[in-house]
Design a protein around this motif. Structure first.
Motif, PDB file in Angstrom:
ATOM      1  N   GLU A  50      -5.655   8.692   2.539  1.00 27.24           N
ATOM      2  CA  GLU A  50      -5.251   7.622   3.286  1.00 27.24           C
ATOM      3  C   GLU A  50      -6.226   7.188   4.176  1.00 27.24           C
ATOM      4  O   GLU A  50      -7.160   8.058   4.925  1.00 27.24           O
ATOM      5  CB  GLU A  50      -3.986   7.896   4.335  1.00 27.24           C
ATOM      6  N   ARG A  58       1.201  -0.983   6.943  1.00 27.84           N
ATOM      7  CA  ARG A  58       1.628  -2.112   7.560  1.00 27.84           C
ATOM      8  C   ARG A  58       3.115  -2.134   8.301  1.00 27.84           C
ATOM      9  O   ARG A  58       3.643  -3.139   8.913  1.00 27.84           O
ATOM     10  CB  ARG A  58       1.642  -3.549   6.670  1.00 27.84           C
ATOM     11  N   THR A  88      11.736  -6.443  10.874  1.00 28.02           N
ATOM     12  CA  THR A  88      13.197  -6.497  10.251  1.00 28.02           C
ATOM     13  C   THR A  88      13.225  -6.266   8.633  1.00 28.02           C
ATOM     14  O   THR A  88      12.355  -6.074   7.932  1.00 28.02           O
ATOM     15  CB  THR A  88      13.648  -7.862  10.318  1.00 28.02           C
ATOM     16  N   GLU A 429       3.565  -3.768  -1.992  1.00 29.29           N
ATOM     17  CA  GLU A 429       4.214  -4.994  -2.008  1.00 29.29           C
ATOM     18  C   GLU A 429       4.091  -5.947  -2.988  1.00 29.29           C
ATOM     19  O   GLU A 429       4.623  -6.725  -3.454  1.00 29.29           O
ATOM     20  CB  GLU A 429       4.642  -5.477  -0.635  1.00 29.29           C
TER      21      GLU A 429
HETATM   22  C1  FAD Z   1       2.801  -8.792  11.022  1.00 29.47           C
HETATM   23  C2  FAD Z   1       3.693  -8.785   9.906  1.00 29.47           C
HETATM   24  C3  FAD Z   1       4.967  -8.632   9.717  1.00 29.47           C
HETATM   25  C4  FAD Z   1       5.865  -8.135   8.762  1.00 29.47           C
HETATM   26  N1  FAD Z   1       7.238  -8.407   8.805  1.00 29.47           N
HETATM   27  C5  FAD Z   1       7.800  -7.933   7.910  1.00 29.47           C
HETATM   28  C6  FAD Z   1       9.263  -7.706   8.107  1.00 29.47           C
HETATM   29  O1  FAD Z   1       9.755  -8.155   9.354  1.00 29.47           O
HETATM   30  N2  FAD Z   1      10.094  -7.094   6.989  1.00 29.47           N
HETATM   31  C7  FAD Z   1       9.432  -6.724   6.024  1.00 29.47           C
HETATM   32  O2  FAD Z   1       9.958  -6.076   5.387  1.00 29.47           O
HETATM   33  N3  FAD Z   1       8.125  -6.677   5.862  1.00 29.47           N
HETATM   34  C8  FAD Z   1       7.278  -7.229   6.805  1.00 29.47           C
HETATM   35  N4  FAD Z   1       6.151  -7.162   6.504  1.00 29.47           N
HETATM   36  C9  FAD Z   1       5.140  -6.606   5.407  1.00 29.47           C
HETATM   37  C10 FAD Z   1       5.350  -5.192   5.150  1.00 29.47           C
HETATM   38  O3  FAD Z   1       4.746  -4.689   6.364  1.00 29.47           O
HETATM   39  C11 FAD Z   1       4.704  -4.586   3.838  1.00 29.47           C
HETATM   40  O4  FAD Z   1       4.994  -5.597   2.878  1.00 29.47           O
HETATM   41  C12 FAD Z   1       4.611  -3.178   3.694  1.00 29.47           C
HETATM   42  O5  FAD Z   1       4.548  -2.450   4.838  1.00 29.47           O
HETATM   43  C13 FAD Z   1       3.496  -3.074   2.739  1.00 29.47           C
HETATM   44  O6  FAD Z   1       3.582  -1.782   2.414  1.00 29.47           O
HETATM   45  P1  FAD Z   1       2.392  -1.245   1.113  1.00 29.47           P
HETATM   46  O7  FAD Z   1       2.679   0.174   1.012  1.00 29.47           O
HETATM   47  O8  FAD Z   1       2.545  -2.059   0.022  1.00 29.47           O
HETATM   48  O9  FAD Z   1       1.062  -1.408   1.685  1.00 29.47           O
HETATM   49  P2  FAD Z   1       0.433  -1.129   3.197  1.00 29.47           P
HETATM   50  O10 FAD Z   1       1.566  -0.533   4.217  1.00 29.47           O
HETATM   51  O11 FAD Z   1      -0.517  -1.681   3.535  1.00 29.47           O
HETATM   52  O12 FAD Z   1      -0.115   0.577   2.763  1.00 29.47           O
HETATM   53  C14 FAD Z   1      -1.365   0.710   2.012  1.00 29.47           C
HETATM   54  C15 FAD Z   1      -2.105   1.748   2.658  1.00 29.47           C
HETATM   55  O13 FAD Z   1      -3.279   1.845   1.897  1.00 29.47           O
HETATM   56  C16 FAD Z   1      -4.382   2.377   2.680  1.00 29.47           C
HETATM   57  N5  FAD Z   1      -5.675   2.082   2.189  1.00 29.47           N
HETATM   58  C17 FAD Z   1      -6.242   0.954   2.097  1.00 29.47           C
HETATM   59  N6  FAD Z   1      -7.713   0.939   1.554  1.00 29.47           N
HETATM   60  C18 FAD Z   1      -7.616   2.341   1.475  1.00 29.47           C
HETATM   61  C19 FAD Z   1      -8.474   2.998   0.726  1.00 29.47           C
HETATM   62  N7  FAD Z   1      -9.929   2.628   0.169  1.00 29.47           N
HETATM   63  N8  FAD Z   1      -8.501   4.447   0.666  1.00 29.47           N
HETATM   64  C20 FAD Z   1      -7.424   5.118   1.057  1.00 29.47           C
HETATM   65  N9  FAD Z   1      -6.198   4.300   1.807  1.00 29.47           N
HETATM   66  C21 FAD Z   1      -6.615   3.097   1.875  1.00 29.47           C
HETATM   67  C22 FAD Z   1      -4.089   1.378   3.931  1.00 29.47           C
HETATM   68  O14 FAD Z   1      -4.666   2.079   5.175  1.00 29.47           O
HETATM   69  C23 FAD Z   1      -2.389   1.694   4.098  1.00 29.47           C
HETATM   70  O15 FAD Z   1      -2.005   2.573   5.019  1.00 29.47           O
HETATM   71  C24 FAD Z   1       5.162  -7.655   7.678  1.00 29.47           C
HETATM   72  C25 FAD Z   1       3.641  -7.339   7.708  1.00 29.47           C
HETATM   73  C26 FAD Z   1       2.907  -7.846   8.843  1.00 29.47           C
HETATM   74  C27 FAD Z   1       1.625  -7.587   8.791  1.00 29.47           C
END
Ligand code: FAD
Length: 461
Positions: A50, A58, A88, A429
């Motif tokens: 990470e 996020r 949410t 996502e």
């Molecule tokens: C303002 C906001 C409001 C939202 N509201 C909602 C909501 O109400 N309901 C809902 O369901 N979703 C919501 N979302 C969306 C939701 O948060 C995301 O879709 C979800 O958390 C994405 O998860 P993920 O694992 O795909 O990506 P991420 O959570 O982005 O995880 C990816 C990880 O990779 C890491 N990373 C990046 N580059 C590198 C690298 N080079 N080396 C190692 N690690 C790295 C990052 O630090 C991060 O921890 C919202 C998002 C935002 C920003």
């Protein structure tokens, strides 16, 4: 004794999947943690890198965060979890919703009747807009969005073609563009329609009553937490030979056998993580059809609730597409507004820095006759109390969530998640193909999909 043990051997089922190699997950957000958790449960050796100093990506809750980044955090008096990202969950029967149930978490539901909609600078409920023809046309357009499968138009073009009065454009930006992570001008309607058709959950909007979202991830994925190496950004992935070689930003190299990349598409698009050989053309081509919208969360506390004790969302103001009354059903005082601005407007507000708070208060003043600036809580130096989270400026996240541009479709999301040479796998996502992209559920669903792909690849050998 050896004879006794030998007698037990045939009954020992061993791991579900026999594999001597290691699977490395890049990114400890929702998708990465869940993928690692399922693989670990199947008996496969996993590790996680990470880039940032905490897990969750996020999903980030305002507790135990650094005061350097959130200096006003101690001034906040909220008696419920304040969320900086996802706040949410869509679908009480969704994967995330089921996690709430597994942990017996009390949750609050935000029914559509708790929303207000803004037209002509007035915020009213659906019932109060009643038979206003512009409101009804907008409502009808939103309801039938799913009929636009195959369209290569932007959402705005489709709205214009439907002859909707400009007075209702804000409502449709609040309920479509901003909700999907951008704004109607830039967003493609065809893929949104496909996603809405694919979705199978009950559609209830819920939030945990008293548990921070990030804590829910930490509890649910506690079995893989010790496998996460924080503060380790991976900058290159060389999968040209065996083993695969990962290089971290500080130059340290790590060998592994299979890699699951879960970083946001903003990170992939900037090229800060290089791949050798380069990613297939189908994947890079599809990546150009999606954007990570700029995204800003601002949390404001007021001395009184002037927008309505039973109001959950206020959608469609041109200054702020989404206000969420985050304390509804959760707070003794219910005086907090959580603002989410995505897309082009978020880029403008991001450039304003702390001035974004003044712009938001000015918007509230228009909607509620000056009560925004009148009732904002202030500290002893008479400075407004707020929390501002600018996701676009967060290294390794670089934006809100993925949205499709005109012409994109679900096959493009599939292409972004396509395994490469049975060695490189993609989740997160943006790669969700179950109609939940841009959400925590989409990230969770992508993890379930990617694990199946990894296991299939392992079993081929
Ligand atoms: C303002 C906001 C409001 C939202 N509201 C909602 C909501 O109400 N309901 C809902 O369901 N979703 C919501 N979302 C969306 C939701 O948060 C995301 O879709 C979800 O958390 C994405 O998860 P993920 O694992 O795909 O990506 P991420 O959570 O982005 O995880 C990816 C990880 O990779 C890491 N990373 C990046 N580059 C590198 C690298 N080079 N080396 C190692 N690690 C790295 C990052 O630090 C991060 O921890 C919202 C998002 C935002 C920003």
């Amino acid at each position: 004794m050896p004879a006794a043990l030998a007698g037990c051997a045939p009954k020992d089922p061993g791991p579900e999947v026999v594999y001597s190699g290691t699977v490395t997950v890049i990114g400890a957000g929702t998708a990465g943690l869940y993928a690692a958790d399922i693989l670990h449960t199947k008996g496969i050796k996993v590790n996680i890198f990470e880039a940032r100093d905490q897990i969750g990506g996020r999903v980030r809750s305002l507790r135990n965060q650094s005061l350097d980044q959130y200096p006003l955090m101690p001034q906040l008096s909220s008696d419920f979890p304040v969320e900086l990202g996802a706040q949410t969950c869509l679908g009480s029967d969704s994967i995330f919703g089921k996690i709430f149930k597994t942990y017996n978490l009390n949750s609050v539901e935000f029914p559509p009747s708790s929303s207000n909609f803004v037209m002509s600078k007035v915020a009213k409920s659906e019932a109060d807009w009643g038979s206003d023809p512009d409101f009804l046309a907008a409502k009808n357009f939103r309801k039938n969005l799913r009929n636009n499968v195959g369209s290569a138009s932007s959402v705005l073009q489709a709205i214009q073609s439907a002859g909707i009065n400009e007075r209702a454009y804000g409502v449709l930006n609040g309920t479509i563009g901003n909700a999907y992570g951008g704004n109607n001008e830039k967003m493609g309607i065809g893929e949104l329609a496909e996603e809405e058709k694919l979705r199978t959950t009950d559609g209830l909007v819920i939030a945990p009553k008293s548990n921070p979202m990030q804590d829910i991830l930490i509890s649910r994925f506690s079995s893989v937490q010790s496998m996460v190496q924080l503060n380790t950004p991976i900058v290159s992935v060389n999968y040209s030979a065996d083993p695969i070689v990962l290089t971290a930003k500080d130059g340290t190299t790590y060998n592994t056998d299979k890699v699951i990349v879960t970083v946001p598409i903003s990170v992939l698009k900037t090229g800060v993580m290089s791949f050798s050989p380069g990613l297939p053309g189908a994947m890079t081509g599809s990546l150009t059809k999606f954007q990570m919208g700029d995204s800003l969360r601002v949390v404001l506390e007021f001395k009184k609730n002037f927008w309505g004790e039973s109001v959950g969302l206020i959608l469609g103001s041109t200054g702020v597409p989404e206000y969420f009354s985050a304390g509804l059903g959760r707070s003794q005082v219910n005086n907090t507004l959580s603002v989410t601005v995505n897309g082009d407007l978020a880029a403008q507000y991001s450039a304003l820095g702390e001035g974004a708070v003044d712009a938001i208060l000015a918007d509230l003043d228009i909607l509620y006759a000056g009560q925004g600036t009148q009732f904002i809580r202030k500290d002893t130096n008479l400075k407004n109390i707020y929390i501002l989270q600018d996701w676009t400026k967060m290294p390794y996240l670089l934006g809100g969530y993925s949205y499709p541009m005109p012409g994109a479709n679900n096959a493009d999301r599939k292409a972004m998640g396509q395994p490469v040479n049975d060695k490189l796998f993609f989740a997160g996502e943006a790669t969700d193909v179950s109609g939940q992209a841009g959400t925590v559920n989409g990230a969770l669903a992508s993890a379930e999909r990617v694990v199946q792909e990894v296991v299939t690849a392992i079993k081929k050998v």
